[in-house]
Write a protein that holds these residues in place. Structure first.
Motif, PDB file in Angstrom:
ATOM      1  N   LYS A 198     -22.601  34.457 -12.551  1.00 26.17           N
ATOM      2  CA  LYS A 198     -23.422  35.360 -13.357  1.00 26.17           C
ATOM      3  C   LYS A 198     -24.263  34.537 -14.316  1.00 26.17           C
ATOM      4  O   LYS A 198     -23.897  33.420 -14.674  1.00 26.17           O
ATOM      5  CB  LYS A 198     -22.545  36.334 -14.145  1.00 26.17           C
ATOM      6  CG  LYS A 198     -21.823  37.324 -13.272  1.00 26.17           C
ATOM      7  CD  LYS A 198     -21.091  38.341 -14.111  1.00 26.17           C
ATOM      8  CE  LYS A 198     -20.541  39.432 -13.195  1.00 26.17           C
ATOM      9  NZ  LYS A 198     -20.232  40.642 -13.926  1.00 26.17           N
ATOM     10  N   ARG A 199     -25.377  35.117 -14.734  1.00 22.43           N
ATOM     11  CA  ARG A 199     -26.280  34.437 -15.653  1.00 22.43           C
ATOM     12  C   ARG A 199     -26.890  35.432 -16.635  1.00 22.43           C
ATOM     13  O   ARG A 199     -27.090  36.596 -16.311  1.00 22.43           O
ATOM     14  CB  ARG A 199     -27.441  33.761 -14.904  1.00 22.43           C
ATOM     15  CG  ARG A 199     -27.033  32.685 -13.922  1.00 22.43           C
ATOM     16  CD  ARG A 199     -26.536  31.451 -14.654  1.00 22.43           C
ATOM     17  NE  ARG A 199     -26.240  30.356 -13.731  1.00 22.43           N
ATOM     18  CZ  ARG A 199     -25.066  30.180 -13.134  1.00 22.43           C
ATOM     19  NH1 ARG A 199     -24.087  31.028 -13.332  1.00 22.43           N
ATOM     20  NH2 ARG A 199     -24.871  29.143 -12.343  1.00 22.43           N
ATOM     21  N   SER A 200     -27.223  34.927 -17.812  1.00 20.73           N
ATOM     22  CA  SER A 200     -28.103  35.634 -18.741  1.00 20.73           C
ATOM     23  C   SER A 200     -29.516  35.294 -18.307  1.00 20.73           C
ATOM     24  O   SER A 200     -29.769  34.204 -17.809  1.00 20.73           O
ATOM     25  CB  SER A 200     -27.877  35.155 -20.168  1.00 20.73           C
ATOM     26  OG  SER A 200     -26.595  35.489 -20.605  1.00 20.73           O
ATOM     27  N   VAL A 201     -30.441  36.221 -18.514  1.00 21.15           N
ATOM     28  CA  VAL A 201     -31.824  35.985 -18.090  1.00 21.15           C
ATOM     29  C   VAL A 201     -32.755  36.229 -19.274  1.00 21.15           C
ATOM     30  O   VAL A 201     -32.634  37.234 -19.972  1.00 21.15           O
ATOM     31  CB  VAL A 201     -32.204  36.922 -16.919  1.00 21.15           C
ATOM     32  CG1 VAL A 201     -33.662  36.733 -16.518  1.00 21.15           C
ATOM     33  CG2 VAL A 201     -31.285  36.677 -15.729  1.00 21.15           C
ATOM     34  N   CYS A 202     -33.663  35.292 -19.478  1.00 18.22           N
ATOM     35  CA  CYS A 202     -34.711  35.428 -20.494  1.00 18.22           C
ATOM     36  C   CYS A 202     -36.052  35.454 -19.777  1.00 18.22           C
ATOM     37  O   CYS A 202     -36.260  34.719 -18.815  1.00 18.22           O
ATOM     38  CB  CYS A 202     -34.684  34.249 -21.462  1.00 18.22           C
ATOM     39  SG  CYS A 202     -33.141  34.097 -22.352  1.00 18.22           S
ATOM     40  N   SER A 203     -36.959  36.285 -20.263  1.00 20.47           N
ATOM     41  CA  SER A 203     -38.272  36.394 -19.638  1.00 20.47           C
ATOM     42  C   SER A 203     -39.242  36.989 -20.650  1.00 20.47           C
ATOM     43  O   SER A 203     -38.973  36.984 -21.854  1.00 20.47           O
ATOM     44  CB  SER A 203     -38.181  37.268 -18.381  1.00 20.47           C
ATOM     45  OG  SER A 203     -39.393  37.240 -17.662  1.00 20.47           O
ATOM     46  N   SER A 204     -40.339  37.511 -20.164  1.00 23.10           N
ATOM     47  CA  SER A 204     -41.289  38.226 -21.022  1.00 23.10           C
ATOM     48  C   SER A 204     -41.866  39.391 -20.228  1.00 23.10           C
ATOM     49  O   SER A 204     -41.846  39.383 -18.993  1.00 23.10           O
ATOM     50  CB  SER A 204     -42.403  37.300 -21.506  1.00 23.10           C
ATOM     51  OG  SER A 204     -43.094  36.747 -20.413  1.00 23.10           O
TER      52      SER A 204
END
Length: 114
Positions: free
Chosen positions: A44-50
């Protein structure tokens, strides 16, 4: 045998996980074994974006997941985020998408537009 570097605590243990015998070597604490097991079976991962906005001063705003999602869902999540357009000024930690992809995880803003 799969190798990982544990990120659960500052030790950064170099782990060797044997998926056949469900054993882990190199962990200095019990959390390392759990980390290796989860990383092998259910990463699993945390995701950062815009995402885009219609607000002139903020053509885009940064967002992130407020929890971790299955790693294999990341491409689908990024496709969803490409389609999002925010039309109002939001505060930091405002929910942009509730329960994204039925994961139980929300997409929230990481900056204030107010």
């Amino acid at each position: 045998m799969k190798e990982y570097i544990c990120i659960v605590c500052p030790n950064g243990c170099h782990l060797k996980y044997d998926e056949i015998n469900n054993t882990c070597e190199g962990n200095k604490c019990p959390r390392g074994k759990e980390y290796a097991f989860n990383e092998f079976h259910h990463p699993k991962r945390s995701v950062c974006s815009s995402v885009k906005t219609t607000i002139e001063e903020f053509p885009v705003v940064s967002v992130r997941t407020n929890g971790e999602i299955d790693k294999n869902l990341i491409p689908e999540l990024l496709e969803v985020l490409k389609k999002v357009i925010i039309n109002e000024r939001l505060e930091i930690n405002s929910v942009v998408i509730k329960n994204v992809l039925n994961t139980g995880v929300d997409i929230i803003t990481t900056t204030s537009m107010i």
